[in-house]
Design an enzyme around this catalytic site. Structure first.
Site, mmCIF file in Angstrom:
data_model
loop_
_atom_site.group_PDB
_atom_site.id
_atom_site.type_symbol
_atom_site.label_atom_id
_atom_site.label_comp_id
_atom_site.label_asym_id
_atom_site.label_seq_id
_atom_site.Cartn_x
_atom_site.Cartn_y
_atom_site.Cartn_z
ATOM 1 N N SER A 182 0.915 -1.221 -0.074
ATOM 2 C CA SER A 182 -0.023 -0.014 -0.055
ATOM 3 C C SER A 182 0.836 1.443 0.071
ATOM 4 O O SER A 182 0.467 2.146 -0.364
ATOM 5 C CB SER A 182 -0.902 0.164 1.296
ATOM 6 N N HIS A 210 -5.976 -4.300 -1.148
ATOM 7 C CA HIS A 210 -5.709 -3.119 -2.100
ATOM 8 C C HIS A 210 -5.674 -3.788 -3.636
ATOM 9 O O HIS A 210 -5.712 -2.712 -4.489
ATOM 10 C CB HIS A 210 -4.412 -2.749 -1.787
ATOM 11 N N LYS A 241 -12.625 -1.655 1.465
ATOM 12 C CA LYS A 241 -11.998 -0.662 0.479
ATOM 13 C C LYS A 241 -12.754 -0.679 -0.937
ATOM 14 O O LYS A 241 -13.926 -0.172 -0.872
ATOM 15 C CB LYS A 241 -10.624 -1.116 0.111
HETATM 16 C C1 LIG Z 1 -6.874 -2.503 4.983
HETATM 17 C C2 LIG Z 1 -6.263 -3.787 5.040
HETATM 18 C C3 LIG Z 1 -6.532 -5.040 5.645
HETATM 19 C C4 LIG Z 1 -7.728 -4.778 6.885
HETATM 20 O O1 LIG Z 1 -9.015 -4.622 6.481
HETATM 21 P P1 LIG Z 1 -10.058 -4.461 7.260
HETATM 22 O O2 LIG Z 1 -11.402 -5.180 6.608
HETATM 23 O O3 LIG Z 1 -10.415 -3.019 7.336
HETATM 24 O O4 LIG Z 1 -9.939 -5.158 8.666
HETATM 25 C C5 LIG Z 1 -5.928 -6.242 5.772
HETATM 26 N N1 LIG Z 1 -4.847 -6.352 4.854
HETATM 27 C C6 LIG Z 1 -4.509 -5.328 4.112
HETATM 28 C C7 LIG Z 1 -3.243 -5.551 3.169
HETATM 29 C C8 LIG Z 1 -5.188 -4.123 4.239
HETATM 30 O O5 LIG Z 1 -4.684 -3.219 3.273
#
Ligand SMILES: *Cc1c(COP(=O)(O)O)cnc(C)c1O
Length: 395
Positions: A182, A210, A241
C-alpha cells in the site's frame, strides 16, 4: 491505582507528540466521495480506499435500506449458533465466483480474516514465509500461529528462494504476501512466487485488500493479472476498500481450507455475524460487477491519466500497477508541509514518512478512484504543480 499508570501513559503521549508522530483525525461532515466536506471546506479526496467509488453508491445504499426492512438491523449471534442467514451464504458464493475459488468464509473485517487464517491450519511442524512489507494484520496472524517464521525482503524472489530452502525440512510451507503493497502501489510478483511455490512444494496466501476490484483487466485481483485464477490456495480480502467501503472481510480459496476455518478459526467462531444490510449491499455489488466493467475501466483510465500527467509535470512517481500513486519527496518535513498546502488548495492527500515508510523515503500517497472525474484529476495535478513549484520540488 490509576495515578501511576496515568502518568506513564501521559509521558508516552507526550513522547509521541514531540516526535511529531501523533495522529490527529480530521473530521469529515459529508458522505465519503470524490468531493467531501472537511471542517466546513470542500476538498477533493485523494486518500480514501474508495477505489471503485462505491462507498456512496445509490445501488448499494438502496440494497442496504431494503435489507434493513426485510431482514432487520443485526444478527445478535455468531454464525454457527443462530447468525447465518441465506444471504450470508449467497455473499460467500458471490465472492468465490468473483475470484474463481471454491468457497468463502466471511469475517467482521480482513484484520480478522488474517488474524484467523494461520493458526487453525499450521503447527510448529510447519513454516510461514512472509514478505517483509506485509500488512500488520498478517504479521499479527502469523504471531498467533505456532509455525516457524521466515521473512523475505519485499518482493525479492532471490530472498524468497533462500527462505524456501531454509524451510525445506518443515512439514508444510505457506508463502504469505500482500497483493498490492500500500505504500508503493506495487503488485506482488505472483507469477514468480507461484513458480517458486511449485518448485519447493509450498502453498500461497495472498491478501487482496488493495488489489481486489482494482488489479487485473476486470478487477479480479492479482490472480487475474497473472492468469492464476483458481490456482492460489488462500486469498483474503476486505469489503472495506474497493468493495463498498463499509466493513467485512473474507477468506476464499480451497474448499477444505475454508471448511476447517469454519470449524476452528477463532475470529469467526467468537465474533458477531455481518449485519444484513452490509451483506445485501455486498451481494448487489458483486452482481453489478458481473454485469459491467464500467467502474474498473474508469479507475484504470483515471490512474493512467493521473500518473502520466504527474510524470510529465516533472514529479518523481513510483511505478504503479494499482490505483496508488506514490509521489516521492524523500524529506519528511516537506511531505507534511506539502500535504498541508495541498489541503489549503482543496486537495486532500496524506504525506507519509518514517516509520511508515523507510527513512529518507517520505512521500505523498495519492489514491485514485472511479469516483473522480477528469476535472477532479486536473485540479489535483494543477495544485500539485503549483505547490510543487512553490516548495522547490519542481524546478
Ligand atoms: C486494509 C487492509 C486490511 C484490513 O482490512 P479491514 O477489513 O479494514 O480490517 C488487511 N490487509 C491489508 C493488506 C489491508 O490493506
Amino acid at each position: 491505582m490509576y495515578q501511576d499508570f496515568q502518568k506513564h501513559l501521559s509521558q508516552q503521549i507526550a513522547d509521541i507528540k514531540s516526535a511529531g508522530l501523533y495522529k490527529d483525525e480530521r473530521l469529515i461532515c459529508s458522505p465519503q466521495g470524490a468531493d467531501i466536506l472537511v471542517k466546513g471546506q470542500h476538498v477533493l479526496n485523494f486518500c480514501a480506499n474508495n477505489y471503485l467509488g462505491l462507498a456512496n453508491h445509490p445501488a448499494l445504499i438502496n440494497a442496504a435500506k431494503k435489507a434493513l426492512d426485510e431482514r432487520g438491523y443485526g444478527m445478535s449471534s455468531v454464525r454457527f449458533i443462530c447468525g447465518t442467514q441465506d444471504r450470508h451464504k449467497e455473499l460467500e458464493a458471490a465472492i468465490a465466483k468473483f475470484f474463481g475459488t471454491e468457497d468463502t468464509i466471511l469475517y467482521a473485517a480482513c484484520f480478522d480474516a488474517n488474524g484467523g487464517v494461520f493458526e487453525p491450519l499450521l503447527t510448529e511442524e510447519d513454516a510461514i514465509i512472509s514478505d517483509s512489507l506485509n500488512h500488520a494484520s498478517i504479521i499479527d496472524g502469523v504471531r498467533l500461529c505456532k509455525a516457524k517464521r521466515f521473512r523475505y525482503a519485499n518482493a525479492d524472489m532471490e530472498d524468497l528462494e533462500k527462505q524456501l530452502i531454509a524451510a525445506k525440512d518443515c512439514r508444510f510451507r505457506l508463502i504469505a504476501t500482500d497483493g498490492v503493497f500500500s505504500m508503493d502501489g506495487n503488485v506482488c510478483p505472483l507469477d514468480k512466487i507461484y513458480e517458486l511455490a511449485n518448485k519447493y512444494n509450498a502453498m500461497v496466501m495472498v491478501d487482496e485488500s488493495h488489489s481486489a476490484g482494482v488489479v487485473g483487466k476486470t478487477g479480479r485481483g492479482v490472480t487475474e493479472q497473472y492468469n492464476l485464477r483458481g490456482k492460489i490456495e488462500i486469498l483474503t480480502g476486505t469489503l472495506g476498500k474497493a468493495f463498498g467501503g463499509a466493513v467485512g472481510g473474507f477468506t476464499t480459496g480451497k474448499k477444505e481450507i475454508i471448511d476447517i476455518l469454519r470449524q476452528r478459526s477463532r475470529p469467526y467462531l467468537f465474533s458477531n455475524s455481518l449485519p444484513p444490510m452490509v451483506v445485501a449491499a455486498g451481494i448487489e455489488m458483486f452482481a453489478m460487477m458481473d454485469r459491467t466493467n464500467e467502474l474498473q475501466d474508469k479507475l484504470h483510465a483515471n490512474t493512467k491519466y493521473f500518473v502520466d500527467k504527474m510524470v510529465a509535470a516533472g514529479f518523481d512517481c513510483k511505478p504503479t500497477q494499482s490505483a496508488i500513486c506514490a509521489v516521492m519527496l524523500y524529506d519528511a518535513k516537506l511531505s507534511q508541509v506539502m500535504a498541508a498546502r495541498l489541503q489549503e488548495e482543496g486537495i486532500y492527500v496524506t504525506g507519509f514518512y518514517y516509520p511508515v515508510v523507510p527513512q529518507g523515503q517520505a512521500r505523498i500517497r495519492v489514491q485514485l478512484s472511479a469516483a473522480h472525474e477528469t476535472e477532479h484529476l486536473d485540479k489535483c495535478i494543477a495544485a500539485f504543480t503549483k505547490i510543487g513549484k512553490e516548495l522547490g520540488v519542481l524546478k
